[in-house]
Scaffold this active site. Structure first.
Site, PDB file in Angstrom:
ATOM      1  N   GLN A 138       0.848  -1.185   0.000  1.00 53.91           N
ATOM      2  CA  GLN A 138       0.000   0.000   0.000  1.00 53.91           C
ATOM      3  C   GLN A 138       0.879   1.229   0.000  1.00 53.91           C
ATOM      4  OE1 GLN A 138      -3.043   0.017   2.950  1.00 53.91           O
ATOM      5  NE2 GLN A 138      -3.782   2.049   2.472  1.00 53.91           N
ATOM      6  N   GLY A 169      -2.466   4.017  -3.699  1.00 52.77           N
ATOM      7  CA  GLY A 169      -3.540   3.087  -3.365  1.00 52.77           C
ATOM      8  C   GLY A 169      -2.974   1.754  -2.924  1.00 52.77           C
ATOM      9  N   VAL A 206      -2.041  -2.454  -3.539  1.00 53.59           N
ATOM     10  CA  VAL A 206      -1.479  -3.325  -4.565  1.00 53.59           C
ATOM     11  C   VAL A 206      -1.822  -4.769  -4.223  1.00 53.59           C
ATOM     12  CG1 VAL A 206       0.592  -3.996  -5.809  1.00 53.59           C
ATOM     13  CG2 VAL A 206       0.400  -1.701  -4.848  1.00 53.59           C
ATOM     14  N   ASP A 230      11.650   9.907  -9.612  1.00 57.47           N
ATOM     15  CA  ASP A 230      11.359   9.284  -8.308  1.00 57.47           C
ATOM     16  C   ASP A 230      12.145   7.985  -8.155  1.00 57.47           C
ATOM     17  OD1 ASP A 230      10.232   9.183  -5.797  1.00 57.47           O
ATOM     18  OD2 ASP A 230       8.394   8.194  -6.457  1.00 57.47           O
TER      19      ASP A 230
END
Length: 945
Positions: free
Chosen positions: A624, A628, A630, A740
């Site tokens: 998570q 959201g 997974v 990222d």
């Protein structure tokens, strides 16, 4: 439009106008609830006038203190009270029976006040109640039977009051209740055996009461019980039921000072047991020789009448922090194997309290290392302390739980004195000032004795639960209290800005007050002691949605109706004029949908996703994050996939959703994760990836990883990651900046091939202008993860390919040291740079990687630090990074094989991590992976120093 239809439209407008005029004079909140609230206030003593705004306006539309309402009316046309939040308001007086008239309420919170009297039985009328939070008051009298008939109650917290009398048998009907926190009262009688029928019970805390009788053996039938804590009661004549050994889900069993007798039961079948305290009873016989769970941190059997020798099953327990056997009748040798077979690294420590027994000698006469505290005072072995060189272990001592953190300090100018700004010690940017939220927080039943080795785990757990980044949390202090309970003072800082938004403050506060942060196996249940808003007080008490008086609302709405009537007339004329020219067209597909089919990427239906995950069962959830949850899914053709499901209504999730599909659909490289498909229907957005059985790189660098990566594996992972990013920078069309890169976004396939993942924040590189010149950067709002962010990008908002180089350099330092980018206020770049410049480089190298060639390490560290230079121009390009990693690889004994061949053939079998390494927020790990030997390939040149 026909004349009849026009007539009905105008009639509807007129009727609505009349109805609104009649309704405008009424309260918007249910009048019976308004009356009840005023009665409730009259029964309370409010010395600091905290509830002064309860005297005027409407509760829901005037934002009465502590009142939270449903955001829409029910079928009766009224607003209703959803939450009554009066945490720590210095209130006294009594709880009014009128509380029972708030019949739609879900949360009742009077925690940490000074309220006395009894709990009104009328509260049992609130059938919608989910949280009853009355702890920390002076409530007395018995528990009403009516409290046992809540159909939706999840949590009952009445601890730290003066409640007396028995536990009502009606509590056996609380079929949805998970948390019984009734400790520190004067509750008497026997624990009703009927409570063993509770299907959802997780935590049963009844310590420090006046309970008597027997411990119910039927509790072994509770299917989900995790914590059984009934210390400091008087079960005189009772034994510990042997059936408790079959409570296979149990994490903590604490029966301290309960006047229990008989033998210590065999608890070896409780495979998750982490904390055992049976001290201060009258237990007899020998200590069972069966081995306890590897999760065990604390074993306390002190102050009993146990005999025999100390068994060998206490040896080699990897997480053991404290073994207390003092004040028994144990004899034989002191088993040195307890400390010899355990590896204690970092700030891990082990306390062995064997005082006041009959222990006669030390096996092998070996002294324990510095991080093992051995207490032997009061044993015969101390008669020969000088000869055995154990004088220091024979001094009487009282063991105190460690209770301090060492945080690095920086020299900074103070923040502005005209605000609540403070320096965030956890920020990757020194001396960054921001206004924190201050939270008093307590672990009510922690499953550990020493918090220090678990600090980072706690930071990860809490920030993940709050959906914050690690750099936003600072643990200002912690203190062990009687219980034992762990009290903390936390500061939550905004993410790279000076202030939280009002909506973010409300969200964070509701996470705490609504108990929406998931419980942790090791940290147990928590309680909120206070939530200090500081400079945010005015923002929260006066939200942007202004609280209009009823008269003002009437004027606005009537004006709107008049405007609507005028507009309706104009539209009617236009429709009549153009009716013959236009016809109705089918409703368009939502703009949020994928507009075209993407080649090579399958468009799955919601039903296919639900089938693949067993209707998104919790058993298939593997991670998570902020996006959201997974899930591990199995498609109809048997393909195992990772399904990332966005939170509904998440605008950020929607943006990342389209970005990732757009980019991954045209990226194809061995070191980039593959997108298989997506689902975009029924307000659902999901991404379907290839499944990465070995999880994230962070999993394998964690201290909890049972099979750490050796040097050659780490070097290959670094090279694979760099190659994937080089493809993004130079071969993708157009090139891409990832933005990222971090250890949790580098995934490992079954052969430990590294693949870069998560392109939700990625940006296209700049394109040539009209004169053919390519700009050097993209100007953009700063996005990314603290600790990995390029400092120059953070300050200038100029994103370049060297921003990815910086982030990858941080990952290299993680590979070399095993450290986290930010931990306890320390920044990995600064720590390694300091060690490197002082000639102590090898002191920070991760000892778990085994032996390594020192020359390779030196070059790898040098490359990583050059990647992490503050100035963009001082960093190498990604092509240079790949080239230098390849040169380092050629220096290793494995250079005879190409990196790709070596990765595929080193071990000859698929390797998967232990299930304990699954990290929250990891979108690609399996829930059913098991431990196996990692690739060996040790390089026999130099051992870590």
């Amino acid at each position: 439009m026909s004349g009849a239809k026009i007539f009905f439209c105008w009639a509807a407008v007129a009727i609505l106008s009349c109805l609104f005029v009649q309704f405008a004079g009424a309260q918007i909140t249910d009048p019976s609830e308004v009356t009840a609230l005023k009665t409730i206030r009259n029964s309370l003593i409010d010395p600091f006038n905290k509830l002064k705004n309860w005297d005027s306006g409407d509760p829901c539309t005037s934002n009465w203190t502590g009142i939270i309402c449903y955001n829409s009316t029910l079928s009766d046309g009224y607003l209703h009270i959803q939450e009554l939040q009066l945490l720590k308001r210095n209130l006294s007086g009594n709880l009014s029976p009128e509380l029972g008239r708030l019949s739609y309420m879900k949360i009742l919170d009077f925690m940490w006040n000074n309220i006395s009297g009894s709990i009104p039985k009328e509260i049992g009328n609130i059938t919608s109640l989910e949280l009853m939070l009355l702890n920390g008051n002076r409530l007395s009298g018995p528990l009403p039977e009516e409290l046992g008939y809540f159909p939706n109650l999840n949590r009952i917290q009445i601890d730290q009051n003066q409640i007396s009398g028995p536990i009502p048998k009606s509590f056996a009907y609380l079929n949805k209740t998970q948390h019984f926190h009734m400790n520190n009262n004067s509750i008497s009688g026997q624990i009703p055996r009927e409570l063993s029928r509770l299907p959802e019970l997780l935590h049963f805390l009844l310590d420090n009461n006046n309970l008597t009788g027997h411990l119910p053996s039927e509790f072994s039938r509770l299917p989900k019980l995790l914590i059984l804590q009934v210390d400091n009661n008087n079960f005189s004549g009772s034994t510990i039921p042997p059936s408790y050994g079959s409570m296979t889900q149990l994490l903590k069993l604490s029966l301290r000072n309960c006047n229990l007798q008989g033998a210590v039961p065999d608890l070896s079948q409780i495979h998750q047991l982490g904390y055992l305290d049976l001290s201060g009873n009258r237990l007899t016989g020998s200590i069972p020789s069966n081995r306890l769970s590897n999760n065990i941190t604390t074993i306390d059997l002190s102050n009993n009448s146990l005999n025999g020798s100390i068994p060998s099953n206490f040896s080699g327990l990897p997480n053991l922090q404290r073994l207390s056997l003092e004040n028994n009748n144990l004899s034989g040798p002191v088993p040195s194997t307890v400390w010899e077979n355990v590896t204690l690294t970092g700030n891990k420590s082990l306390t062995l309290d064997f005082q006041n027994n009959g222990l006669s000698n030390i096996a092998n006469a070996l002294n324990p290392p510095a991080n093992v505290t051995l207490l032997l005072a009061g044993n015969p072995v101390c008669a020969n302390a000088s000869q055995l060189n154990i004088v220091e272990f024979c001094q009487p001592q009282n063991v105190q739980a460690p209770g301090s953190l060492t945080n690095s300090k920086t020299s900074c100018n103070p923040c502005s004195t005209d605000s609540d700004f403070e320096i965030n010690p956890s920020s990757p940017y020194p001396c960054f000032c921001a206004a924190p939220l201050k939270v008093g927080y307590r672990l009510k039943s922690p499953g550990l004795s020493d918090f220090r080795p678990y600090v980072y785990d706690f930071e990860e757990y809490l920030t993940s639960g709050l959906r914050l980044s690690l750099s936003q949390l600072y643990i200002a202090s912690f203190l062990w209290e009687e219980g034992p309970r762990l009290r903390m003072y936390l500061k939550l800082f905004p993410n790279n800005t000076n202030l939280f938004t009002a909506s973010e403050v409300r969200r964070i506060r509701s996470m705490f007050t609504g108990w929406e942060i998931p419980d942790s196996d090791i940290f147990g249940p928590y309680e909120l002691l206070n939530f200090t808003l500081g400079s945010y007080e005015s923002v929260i008490s006066n939200p942007s949605k202004s609280n209009l008086s009823t008269g003002a609302m009437v004027g606005i709405v009537l004006g709107a109706i008049a405007g609507a009537a005028t507009l309706s007339a104009v539209i009617t004329m236009l429709i009549l004029r153009r009716h013959s020219k236009y016809r109705l067209v089918p409703k368009k597909r939502s703009l949020s949908k994928i507009p075209v089919k993407i080649d090579g990427v399958k468009d799955f239906t919601f039903e296919e996703m639900a089938l693949a995950t067993n209707n998104f069962s919790d058993s298939t959830q593997v991670g998570q994050g902020g996006y959201g949850k997974v899930y591990r899914g199995v498609l109809a053709d048997g393909t195992v996939v990772a399904i990332k499901r966005a939170q509904q209504g998440s605008l950020q999730g929607s943006k990342e959703f389209f970005t990732e599909i757009e980019l991954l659909s045209r990226l194809h490289h061995r070191n980039l994760v593959s997108l298989i498909g997506y689902c975009d229907e029924e307000d659902e957005q999901m991404l379907v990836y290839e499944f990465m059985a070995n999880g994230t790189l962070r999993d394998h660098l964690s201290a909890r990883s049972k099979e750490p990566l050796n040097f050659s594996m780490r070097l290959r992972i670094a090279l694979g990651s760099a190659r994937g990013i080089l493809y993004l920078h130079t071969e993708a069309d157009p090139p891409i900046f990832h933005r990222d890169i971090k250890a949790t976004n580098i995934l490992l396939d079954p052969k430990f091939i590294a693949k870069v993942a998560d392109f939700g924040l990625s940006r296209l590189a700049p394109v040539p202008d009209t004169e053919g010149t390519v700009p050097a950067h993209v100007s953009t709002v700063v996005k990314g993860t603290p600790g990995y962010l390029d400092p120059e990008y953070f300050l200038t908002h100029k994103l370049t390919d060297k921003s990815d180089v910086y982030s990858l350099g941080v990952v290299f330092l993680e590979l070399l040291t095993g450290m986290h980018p930010i931990s306890h206020g320390k920044n990995i770049v600064r720590e390694v740079t300091t060690a490197y410049q002082s000639g102590m480089m090898f002191s920070v190298i991760d000892s778990r990687m085994g032996s390594y060639p020192s020359e390779c390490i030196e070059k790898f560290v040098s490359l990583a630090l050059r990647c992490c230079q503050d100035e963009t121009d001082a960093r190498p390009s990604m092509a240079e990074v790949v080239r230098e990693l390849e040169n380092i690889w050629r220096m290793t004994p494995e250079a005879d094989a190409t990196p790709s061949e070596s990765m595929a053939t080193d071990a000859g079998k698929i390797v998967t991590p232990p299930s304990s390494s699954l990290a929250a927020g990891n979108p690609y790990v399996s829930s059913d992976v098991s431990g196996s030997n990692l690739l060996s390939g040790a390089i026999p040149t130099i051992a870590p120093r």
